[in-house]
Enzyme design. Structure first.
Site, PDB file in Angstrom:
ATOM      1  N   LYS A   1     -11.940  -3.217  18.384  1.00  0.00           N
ATOM      2  CA  LYS A   1     -10.601  -3.739  18.690  1.00  0.00           C
ATOM      3  C   LYS A   1     -10.239  -3.535  20.165  1.00  0.00           C
ATOM      4  CE  LYS A   1      -8.942  -3.092  13.950  1.00  0.00           C
ATOM      5  NZ  LYS A   1      -7.760  -3.251  13.100  1.00  0.00           N
ATOM      6  N   LYS A  42       8.116 -17.336 -10.602  1.00  0.00           N
ATOM      7  CA  LYS A  42       7.377 -16.182 -11.131  1.00  0.00           C
ATOM      8  C   LYS A  42       6.116 -16.648 -11.867  1.00  0.00           C
ATOM      9  CE  LYS A  42       8.040 -12.245 -14.145  1.00  0.00           C
ATOM     10  NZ  LYS A  42       8.823 -11.738 -15.270  1.00  0.00           N
ATOM     11  N   ASP A 102      -4.583  -6.239   5.103  1.00  0.00           N
ATOM     12  CA  ASP A 102      -5.740  -6.944   5.672  1.00  0.00           C
ATOM     13  C   ASP A 102      -5.814  -8.356   5.115  1.00  0.00           C
ATOM     14  OD1 ASP A 102      -6.558  -4.798   7.198  1.00  0.00           O
ATOM     15  OD2 ASP A 102      -7.635  -3.888   5.519  1.00  0.00           O
ATOM     16  N   ASN A 119       0.842  -1.203   0.000  1.00  0.00           N
ATOM     17  CA  ASN A 119       0.000   0.000   0.000  1.00  0.00           C
ATOM     18  C   ASN A 119       0.874   1.249   0.000  1.00  0.00           C
ATOM     19  OD1 ASN A 119       0.574   0.756   2.867  1.00  0.00           O
ATOM     20  ND2 ASN A 119      -0.326  -1.251   3.204  1.00  0.00           N
TER      21      ASN A 119
HETATM   22  O1  C5P Z   1      -9.019  -2.246  10.673  1.00  0.00           O
HETATM   23  P1  C5P Z   1      -8.003  -1.296  10.163  1.00  0.00           P
HETATM   24  O2  C5P Z   1      -6.956  -1.933   9.322  1.00  0.00           O
HETATM   25  O3  C5P Z   1      -8.542  -0.081   9.485  1.00  0.00           O
HETATM   26  O4  C5P Z   1      -7.313  -0.733  11.481  1.00  0.00           O
HETATM   27  C1  C5P Z   1      -6.189   0.062  11.453  1.00  0.00           C
HETATM   28  C2  C5P Z   1      -5.383  -0.154  12.683  1.00  0.00           C
HETATM   29  O5  C5P Z   1      -5.221  -1.553  12.893  1.00  0.00           O
HETATM   30  C3  C5P Z   1      -3.985   0.395  12.557  1.00  0.00           C
HETATM   31  O6  C5P Z   1      -3.569   0.803  13.839  1.00  0.00           O
HETATM   32  C4  C5P Z   1      -3.174  -0.792  12.075  1.00  0.00           C
HETATM   33  O7  C5P Z   1      -1.827  -0.706  12.466  1.00  0.00           O
HETATM   34  C5  C5P Z   1      -3.878  -1.945  12.767  1.00  0.00           C
HETATM   35  N1  C5P Z   1      -3.865  -3.201  12.015  1.00  0.00           N
HETATM   36  C6  C5P Z   1      -3.154  -4.280  12.476  1.00  0.00           C
HETATM   37  N2  C5P Z   1      -3.169  -5.466  11.805  1.00  0.00           N
HETATM   38  C7  C5P Z   1      -3.883  -5.598  10.690  1.00  0.00           C
HETATM   39  C8  C5P Z   1      -4.636  -4.516  10.197  1.00  0.00           C
HETATM   40  C9  C5P Z   1      -4.599  -3.327  10.887  1.00  0.00           C
HETATM   41  O8  C5P Z   1      -2.475  -4.148  13.495  1.00  0.00           O
HETATM   42  N3  C5P Z   1      -3.875  -6.757  10.047  1.00  0.00           N
END
Ligand code: C5P
Length: 412
Positions: free
Chosen positions: A343, A291, A281, A212
């Site tokens: 969370k 590859k 995510d 990203n």
């Molecule tokens: O749910 P979302 O990704 O929007 O949440 C963002 C927060 O969750 C950020 O603090 C990010 O560092 C954390 N995060 C995480 N692990 C993930 C996704 C997001 O720690 N897999």
């Protein structure tokens, strides 16, 4: 409690005789911009290069020049002045002044103040390259450094005398930058803070990955600000091209799974966890060992949920004070609040992201939300924003500690 960007500091700026004295004008301006109070003290030789009036106008305080100035001594005597300072900065520091300082002389006001103060002394030497390399100057410097005097520069380059070499005074911006963390707020003094920053890379094959736009700048600025506030900082970083902030322990990772492992390896004795990373995510169900070839018109990728590091830290039995970030493109507050609750976070910092917002930019704005409270931090440089953010986090952390320590009222 204040959330000002920089800790207010009282800086006694000593200016000694050299052509670089004109650069001290810019230095006063920059230090004041950082919120410092600046009291200028000039040696007699310095007044030959720039007038005290210039510094009086820039510092907003009468300039002190002599030990025998009765009016000034009556207002704030030299011992009081030595006590007033949080930090003594001598810039430019001439060869003669360094010699007097090394000799412990008290033969003018500035030298006397340096002998009388308990504040740390920083010097930014400025002199001709041969004076700088002279054995007597080297010996004086070795003595001063051995006594804990901190050295800023010098730079090398063209000199006022027409020569080229080492001995130019460090530029005012570089001096101010070097002094940034000195005399910190101490708001997180002694606490262990783990911070995650940057993007993750989820490999599809040996040459491709899903990632990203995160640059890591906000997380790195938070790490620097937490360090400045006195914390022991572990920074778990995804792939970024940023220098490690001074005094910060850095662990480099690539994938979400590696970041999860690195965060949990450090979280045991953490007082605070700040998840500023843009963690994937979803991660490819498998990474091809070779590859992927373009043999078909359409390629389907199978992705699995990546571990949620932040939620996993918040769910620990002995959990640190847990802070998350929420990067949103719409309905920022609503989505951020939902994440705070889902969370089980102590605080969340939300920002709006988009093509020209937040990601890979030098400035940012944040909306901070916690159970029962909110605070908006206006658009500013990520470095300054991080300081304000850390000040609020420290305030919330202390509040949480206080409520844990509160005795349960006895039943009547
Ligand atoms: O749910 P979302 O990704 O929007 O949440 C963002 C927060 O969750 C950020 O603090 C990010 O560092 C954390 N995060 C995480 N692990 C993930 C996704 C997001 O720690 N897999």
């Amino acid at each position: 409690m204040t959330t000002s960007a920089a800790a207010p500091r009282r800086i006694l700026l000593g200016i000694t005789g050299g052509i670089a004295a004109y650069k001290a004008a810019e230095l006063v301006r920059r230090l004041r911009e950082q919120g410092a109070q600046v009291q200028v003290v000039m040696t007699e030789a310095a007044t030959r290069f720039v007038t005290p009036l210039t510094f009086q106008a820039l510092s907003g305080r009468p300039v002190r020049t002599g030990l025998w100035d009765e009016a000034a001594e009556a207002a704030m005597g030299h011992i009081e002045l030595a006590r007033w300072a949080d930090l003594v900065l001598v810039a430019p520091a001439s060869a003669d002044f360094l010699a007097r300082l090394a000799g412990g002389r008290a033969d003018d006001l500035l030298a006397t103040l340096c002998v009388a103060t308990e504040a740390p002394i920083w010097v930014a030497p400025a002199m001709n390259r041969l004076m700088w390399s002279n054995v007597a100057t080297r010996a004086n410097l070795a003595t001063l450094v051995g006594r804990g005097v901190r050295l800023l520069g010098p730079d090398s380059g063209s000199q006022a005398c027409g020569e080229t070499g080492e001995g130019r005074m460090l530029e005012p911006a570089a001096i101010v930058e070097a002094l940034r963390g000195v005399g910190s707020t101490g708001a997180l003094a002694g606490l262990n803070v783990v911070i995650s920053a940057g993007p993750t890379r989820e490999p599809l094959d040996p040459v491709r990955f899903i990632s990203n736009r995160s640059s890591g700048k906000m997380g790195f600025a938070v790490a620097a600000a937490a360090r400045e506030a006195g914390a022991h900082v572990t920074l778990v970083s995804g792939p970024v091209s940023l220098p490690t902030p001074a005094g910060v322990r850095r662990v480099d990772v690539e994938t979400a799974a590696q970041m999860y492992a690195a965060v949990h390896a450090s979280i045991g004795d953490a007082d605070l966890y700040i998840g500023a990373a843009a963690v994937a995510d979803y991660t490819p169900a498998c990474c091809e060992s070779q590859k992927i070839k373009k043999t078909s018109d359409c390629l389907e990728l199978s992705l699995h949920r990546a571990p949620d590091i932040l939620a996993s830290v918040a769910a620990l039995e002995r959990r640190p004070f847990t802070v998350g970030f929420a990067a949103e493109t719409t309905e920022v507050e609503k989505h951020a609040l939902a994440k705070l609750v889902r969370k089980r976070l102590d605080l969340i910092a939300a920002n709006e992201v988009g093509t020209d917002r937040a990601f890979d930019r030098e400035d940012n704005a944040l909306l901070l939300l916690w159970p029962g409270g909110r605070r908006e931090l206006a658009l500013k440089s990520k470095a300054d924003l991080a300081r304000e953010f850390v000040a609020v986090v420290a305030e919330r952390y202390r509040d949480a500690q206080r409520s844990v320590a509160q005795p349960v009222p006895a039943a009547v």
